[in-house]
Design a protein around this motif. Structure first.
Motif, PDB file in Angstrom:
ATOM      1  N   ARG A  15       0.840  -1.207   0.000  1.00  0.00           N
ATOM      2  CA  ARG A  15       0.000   0.000   0.000  1.00  0.00           C
ATOM      3  C   ARG A  15       0.875   1.257   0.000  1.00  0.00           C
ATOM      4  NH1 ARG A  15      -3.072  -1.115   4.238  1.00  0.00           N
ATOM      5  NH2 ARG A  15      -1.785   0.041   5.681  1.00  0.00           N
ATOM      6  N   ASP A  16       1.955   1.240   0.784  1.00  0.00           N
ATOM      7  CA  ASP A  16       2.864   2.385   0.818  1.00  0.00           C
ATOM      8  C   ASP A  16       3.554   2.582  -0.528  1.00  0.00           C
ATOM      9  OD1 ASP A  16       2.161   2.769   3.441  1.00  0.00           O
ATOM     10  OD2 ASP A  16       4.021   1.940   4.269  1.00  0.00           O
ATOM     11  N   ALA A  17       3.961   1.483  -1.150  1.00  0.00           N
ATOM     12  CA  ALA A  17       4.615   1.572  -2.459  1.00  0.00           C
ATOM     13  C   ALA A  17       3.657   2.117  -3.511  1.00  0.00           C
ATOM     14  CB  ALA A  17       5.145   0.207  -2.878  1.00  0.00           C
ATOM     15  N   ALA A  18       2.399   1.686  -3.463  1.00  0.00           N
ATOM     16  CA  ALA A  18       1.400   2.183  -4.413  1.00  0.00           C
ATOM     17  C   ALA A  18       1.144   3.674  -4.196  1.00  0.00           C
ATOM     18  CB  ALA A  18       0.101   1.400  -4.273  1.00  0.00           C
ATOM     19  N   ARG A  19       1.117   4.090  -2.944  1.00  0.00           N
ATOM     20  CA  ARG A  19       0.893   5.510  -2.639  1.00  0.00           C
ATOM     21  C   ARG A  19       2.058   6.354  -3.150  1.00  0.00           C
ATOM     22  NH1 ARG A  19       1.647   8.715   2.532  1.00  0.00           N
ATOM     23  NH2 ARG A  19       0.306  10.519   2.210  1.00  0.00           N
ATOM     24  N   LEU A  20       3.279   5.901  -2.928  1.00  0.00           N
ATOM     25  CA  LEU A  20       4.436   6.637  -3.431  1.00  0.00           C
ATOM     26  C   LEU A  20       4.424   6.723  -4.953  1.00  0.00           C
ATOM     27  CD1 LEU A  20       7.246   5.314  -1.088  1.00  0.00           C
ATOM     28  CD2 LEU A  20       6.323   7.626  -1.190  1.00  0.00           C
ATOM     29  N   ALA A  21       4.062   5.643  -5.619  1.00  0.00           N
ATOM     30  CA  ALA A  21       3.992   5.648  -7.083  1.00  0.00           C
ATOM     31  C   ALA A  21       2.913   6.604  -7.569  1.00  0.00           C
ATOM     32  CB  ALA A  21       3.730   4.242  -7.602  1.00  0.00           C
ATOM     33  N   ARG A  22       1.789   6.656  -6.862  1.00  0.00           N
ATOM     34  CA  ARG A  22       0.702   7.558  -7.245  1.00  0.00           C
ATOM     35  C   ARG A  22       1.123   9.016  -7.060  1.00  0.00           C
ATOM     36  NH1 ARG A  22      -2.756   5.396  -4.175  1.00  0.00           N
ATOM     37  NH2 ARG A  22      -2.692   6.884  -2.477  1.00  0.00           N
ATOM     38  N   ILE A  23       1.856   9.311  -6.011  1.00  0.00           N
ATOM     39  CA  ILE A  23       2.267  10.683  -5.726  1.00  0.00           C
ATOM     40  C   ILE A  23       3.412  11.131  -6.624  1.00  0.00           C
ATOM     41  CG2 ILE A  23       3.319  12.181  -3.978  1.00  0.00           C
ATOM     42  CD1 ILE A  23       1.775  10.510  -1.890  1.00  0.00           C
ATOM     43  N   PHE A  24       4.446  10.302  -6.715  1.00  0.00           N
ATOM     44  CA  PHE A  24       5.651  10.714  -7.419  1.00  0.00           C
ATOM     45  C   PHE A  24       5.769  10.159  -8.824  1.00  0.00           C
ATOM     46  CE2 PHE A  24       6.848  10.958  -2.908  1.00  0.00           C
ATOM     47  CZ  PHE A  24       7.156  12.304  -2.854  1.00  0.00           C
ATOM     48  N   GLY A  25       4.938   9.206  -9.189  1.00  0.00           N
ATOM     49  CA  GLY A  25       5.022   8.607 -10.507  1.00  0.00           C
ATOM     50  C   GLY A  25       6.182   7.634 -10.594  1.00  0.00           C
ATOM     51  N   ASP A  26       6.410   7.133 -11.782  1.00  0.00           N
ATOM     52  CA  ASP A  26       7.513   6.199 -11.992  1.00  0.00           C
ATOM     53  C   ASP A  26       8.821   6.980 -11.987  1.00  0.00           C
ATOM     54  OD1 ASP A  26       5.849   4.022 -12.231  1.00  0.00           O
ATOM     55  OD2 ASP A  26       5.613   4.288 -14.394  1.00  0.00           O
ATOM     56  N   THR A  27       9.774   6.485 -11.263  1.00  0.00           N
ATOM     57  CA  THR A  27      11.060   7.169 -11.216  1.00  0.00           C
ATOM     58  C   THR A  27      11.955   6.768 -12.375  1.00  0.00           C
ATOM     59  OG1 THR A  27      11.933   5.471  -9.757  1.00  0.00           O
ATOM     60  CG2 THR A  27      11.021   7.433  -8.725  1.00  0.00           C
ATOM     61  N   LEU A  28      11.729   5.597 -12.929  1.00  0.00           N
ATOM     62  CA  LEU A  28      12.535   5.128 -14.046  1.00  0.00           C
ATOM     63  C   LEU A  28      11.646   4.838 -15.245  1.00  0.00           C
ATOM     64  CD1 LEU A  28      14.807   2.617 -12.116  1.00  0.00           C
ATOM     65  CD2 LEU A  28      15.390   4.922 -12.861  1.00  0.00           C
ATOM     66  N   PRO A  29      12.101   5.156 -16.437  1.00  0.00           N
ATOM     67  CA  PRO A  29      11.305   4.847 -17.623  1.00  0.00           C
ATOM     68  C   PRO A  29      11.223   3.339 -17.851  1.00  0.00           C
ATOM     69  CG  PRO A  29      13.440   5.662 -18.267  1.00  0.00           C
ATOM     70  CD  PRO A  29      13.363   5.807 -16.772  1.00  0.00           C
ATOM     71  N   GLU A  30      10.209   2.928 -18.556  1.00  0.00           N
ATOM     72  CA  GLU A  30      10.030   1.501 -18.859  1.00  0.00           C
ATOM     73  C   GLU A  30      11.096   1.004 -19.827  1.00  0.00           C
ATOM     74  OE1 GLU A  30       7.780  -0.729 -17.620  1.00  0.00           O
ATOM     75  OE2 GLU A  30       7.254   0.864 -16.223  1.00  0.00           O
ATOM     76  N   THR A  31      11.562   1.886 -20.713  1.00  0.00           N
ATOM     77  CA  THR A  31      12.585   1.504 -21.686  1.00  0.00           C
ATOM     78  C   THR A  31      13.747   2.484 -21.600  1.00  0.00           C
ATOM     79  OG1 THR A  31      11.559   2.842 -23.407  1.00  0.00           O
ATOM     80  CG2 THR A  31      10.921   0.529 -23.305  1.00  0.00           C
ATOM     81  N   THR A  32      14.896   2.051 -22.039  1.00  0.00           N
ATOM     82  CA  THR A  32      16.052   2.938 -22.081  1.00  0.00           C
ATOM     83  C   THR A  32      16.087   3.671 -23.416  1.00  0.00           C
ATOM     84  OG1 THR A  32      17.458   1.177 -22.931  1.00  0.00           O
ATOM     85  CG2 THR A  32      17.377   1.463 -20.535  1.00  0.00           C
ATOM     86  N   ALA A  33      16.902   4.694 -23.491  1.00  0.00           N
ATOM     87  CA  ALA A  33      16.973   5.510 -24.702  1.00  0.00           C
ATOM     88  C   ALA A  33      17.374   4.694 -25.924  1.00  0.00           C
ATOM     89  CB  ALA A  33      17.953   6.661 -24.501  1.00  0.00           C
ATOM     90  N   ASP A  34      18.235   3.700 -25.746  1.00  0.00           N
ATOM     91  CA  ASP A  34      18.662   2.911 -26.905  1.00  0.00           C
ATOM     92  C   ASP A  34      17.602   1.918 -27.363  1.00  0.00           C
ATOM     93  OD1 ASP A  34      19.049   1.417 -24.601  1.00  0.00           O
ATOM     94  OD2 ASP A  34      20.737   0.313 -25.433  1.00  0.00           O
ATOM     95  N   GLU A  35      16.559   1.695 -26.564  1.00  0.00           N
ATOM     96  CA  GLU A  35      15.473   0.806 -26.966  1.00  0.00           C
ATOM     97  C   GLU A  35      14.351   1.552 -27.677  1.00  0.00           C
ATOM     98  OE1 GLU A  35      15.362  -2.630 -23.615  1.00  0.00           O
ATOM     99  OE2 GLU A  35      14.691  -0.641 -22.983  1.00  0.00           O
ATOM    100  N   ARG A  36      14.332   2.872 -27.584  1.00  0.00           N
ATOM    101  CA  ARG A  36      13.270   3.678 -28.191  1.00  0.00           C
ATOM    102  C   ARG A  36      13.613   4.044 -29.627  1.00  0.00           C
ATOM    103  NH1 ARG A  36      14.068   7.369 -23.633  1.00  0.00           N
ATOM    104  NH2 ARG A  36      13.532   6.073 -21.888  1.00  0.00           N
ATOM    105  N   ASP A  37      12.563   4.306 -30.405  1.00  0.00           N
ATOM    106  CA  ASP A  37      12.725   4.739 -31.783  1.00  0.00           C
ATOM    107  C   ASP A  37      13.237   6.174 -31.786  1.00  0.00           C
ATOM    108  OD1 ASP A  37      12.584   5.075 -34.515  1.00  0.00           O
ATOM    109  OD2 ASP A  37      10.399   5.239 -34.576  1.00  0.00           O
TER     110      ASP A  37
END
Length: 59
Positions: A15-37
């Motif tokens: 619950r605490d982890a979900a609350r932090l994610a809701r407040i601050f969002g994802d801290t790391l992108p799902e993909t790295t720059a070399d994986e993106r178009d």
């Protein structure tokens, strides 16, 4: 502190982890720059998006 060292119950940690994610969002992108178009235009670092948001009367 590792999860095994955390005195809080698992449900509270989740619950605490979900609350932090809701407040601050994802801290790391799902993909790295070399994986993106590179031609996708997302996060290109240019000011094109900002310039397109300027109202016409601000020329």
């Amino acid at each position: 502190m590792a999860a095994s060292d955390d005195p809080r119950p698992a449900a509270r940690r989740a619950r605490d982890a979900a609350r932090l994610a809701r407040i601050f969002g994802d801290t790391l992108p799902e993909t790295t720059a070399d994986e993106r178009d590179p031609d996708s235009g997302a996060d290109s670092g240019s000011d094109d998006w900002l310039r397109s948001q300027v109202p016409p009367h601000h020329g």
